[in-house]
Design an enzyme around this catalytic site. Structure first.
Site, PDB file in Angstrom:
ATOM      1  N   GLY A   1       0.982   5.372   2.679  1.00  0.00           N
ATOM      2  CA  GLY A   1       1.706   6.307   2.724  1.00  0.00           C
ATOM      3  C   GLY A   1       1.225   8.053   3.463  1.00  0.00           C
ATOM      4  CG  HIS A   2      -2.744   9.327   4.684  1.00  0.00           C
ATOM      5  ND1 HIS A   2      -3.400   8.623   4.140  1.00  0.00           N
ATOM      6  CD2 HIS A   2      -1.998  10.315   4.393  1.00  0.00           C
ATOM      7  CE1 HIS A   2      -3.758   9.406   2.850  1.00  0.00           C
ATOM      8  NE2 HIS A   2      -3.090  10.446   2.930  1.00  0.00           N
TER       9      HIS A   2
ATOM     10  CG  ASP B   1      -0.174  16.124  -1.978  1.00  0.00           C
ATOM     11  OD1 ASP B   1      -1.258  16.348  -3.141  1.00  0.00           O
ATOM     12  OD2 ASP B   1      -0.147  14.772  -1.803  1.00  0.00           O
TER      13      ASP B   1
ATOM     14  CG  LEU C   1      -5.328   7.483   7.644  1.00  0.00           C
ATOM     15  CD1 LEU C   1      -4.785   7.365   9.409  1.00  0.00           C
ATOM     16  CD2 LEU C   1      -4.528   8.658   7.524  1.00  0.00           C
ATOM     17  CG  HIS C   2      -3.146   5.577   1.904  1.00  0.00           C
ATOM     18  ND1 HIS C   2      -1.764   5.939   1.987  1.00  0.00           N
ATOM     19  CD2 HIS C   2      -3.433   6.806   1.121  1.00  0.00           C
ATOM     20  CE1 HIS C   2      -1.230   7.286   0.845  1.00  0.00           C
ATOM     21  NE2 HIS C   2      -2.886   7.751   0.670  1.00  0.00           N
TER      22      HIS C   2
END
Ligand code: AMP
Length: 291
Positions: free
Chosen positions: A41-42, A155, A38-39
């Site tokens: 963005g997540h 995405d 997880l980064h």
């Protein structure tokens, strides 16, 4: 201050129970599906999910059925311990991290058939990818039964296909699509950025730079999709990015357009070394690209 530890749930049966417990008496539940590592963005999806529901479940599952035989399933970065700490730090109530055998206890013979939208853009170079994605998303939704599922615009094609699946299969789940979180230079955050050498990381900025140039050309009056895509392609190739595709599409139908409107989306994929990266942005209006 250390965050409260969150339960890590490994089985579907326990996840169903936990979801019931988390809902309590009339509460709402959000699911953030991820493949882990997880980064920011997540984690921005977790933040958004917390705004939309009383409790948030983050799933961490590297889904084997969405990887092609020559793709990076085995090498995909995994860090469950770190993921649990990061999810806890942002207020997730549970992490659902099943093993592959739990999600696929027997050979899968029934699949979600994603239809023609899955054959273009990323689907053209990743046959079967969206069949695997939609099938696992449906499984996760059936286990957790959230009120809302939060996906990232990073995405883009995936978010459109999930929206179609929810609508066409009458699933009682609201879809929320959150903006792309980027590095300060514009590179979209991605678990696959961990693969990049420092030199490749330098080249990878071309993806977002090319989108920025396309938006500038649109703002200056260019409306011809082939001219705009040609410019993007040139920027990528000059910067050492091997282009997979560059297209400008209608955001609802993913059909390529020839005369570009402000809401149409430029979507691209390219290889930096061995690493395949994707990015997208509308030609006008809000984006998270740096100025
Ligand atoms: P992944 O773990 O790559 O399957 O991604 C899980 C979810 O996080 C998907 O809905 C992605 O679109 C979303 N996501 C990944 N990277 C970003 C990002 N940089 N900004 C926003 N959402 C993202």
């Amino acid at each position: 201050m250390a965050a409260e530890p969150v339960p890590v749930v490994r089985s579907c049966a326990r996840m169903r129970e936990m979801a019931r417990e988390l809902r309590g008496d009339g509460g709402t539940l959000a699911l953030v599906p991820t493949m882990g590592k997880l980064h920011e963005g997540h984690l921005s999806l977790v933040d958004r999910a917390r705004e939309l529901a009383d409790a948030v479940v983050v799933s961490v599952f590297v889904n084997p059925t969405q990887f092609g035989p020559a793709e990076d399933f085995g090498a995909y970065p995994r860090d469950l311990e770190g993921d649990v700490a990061r999810a806890a730090g942002r207020g997730a109530a549970a992490v659902f991290a099943p093993e592959a055998e739990e999600m696929y206890p027997r050979p899968q013979t029934i699949w979600v058939q994603p239809g023609p939208l899955a054959d273009r853009l990323c689907g053209a170079s990743r046959p079967g990818h969206f069949r695997g994605v939609l099938t696992v998303v449906l499984k996760l939704l059936n286990v957790v039964r959230p009120d809302v599922a939060v996906f990232g615009r990073k995405d883009f094609q995936q978010s459109v296909l999930v929206g179609r699946m929810l609508a066409e299969l009458n699933l009682p789940v609201r879809l929320e699509v959150a903006p792309i979180v980027r590095e300060p230079d514009g590179l979209a955050k991605s678990s696959r950025n961990f693969y990049l050498s420092p030199e490749e990381r330098g080249r990878a900025v071309r993806l977002s730079a090319a989108l920025r140039e396309a938006r500038a050309a649109f703002a200056a009056g260019e409306r011809d999709a082939s001219v705009l895509c040609g410019g993007v392609r040139g920027t990528l190739e000059e910067g050492g990015v091997r282009v997979d595709y560059v297209e400008i599409v209608d955001p609802a139908t993913l059909e390529p357009v020839s005369e570009v409107g402000p809401e149409d989306v430029c979507a691209l994929a390219g290889f930096v070394g061995e690493t395949r990266l994707i990015d997208n942005a509308p030609l006008s209006g809000a984006s998270t690209l740096p100025e």
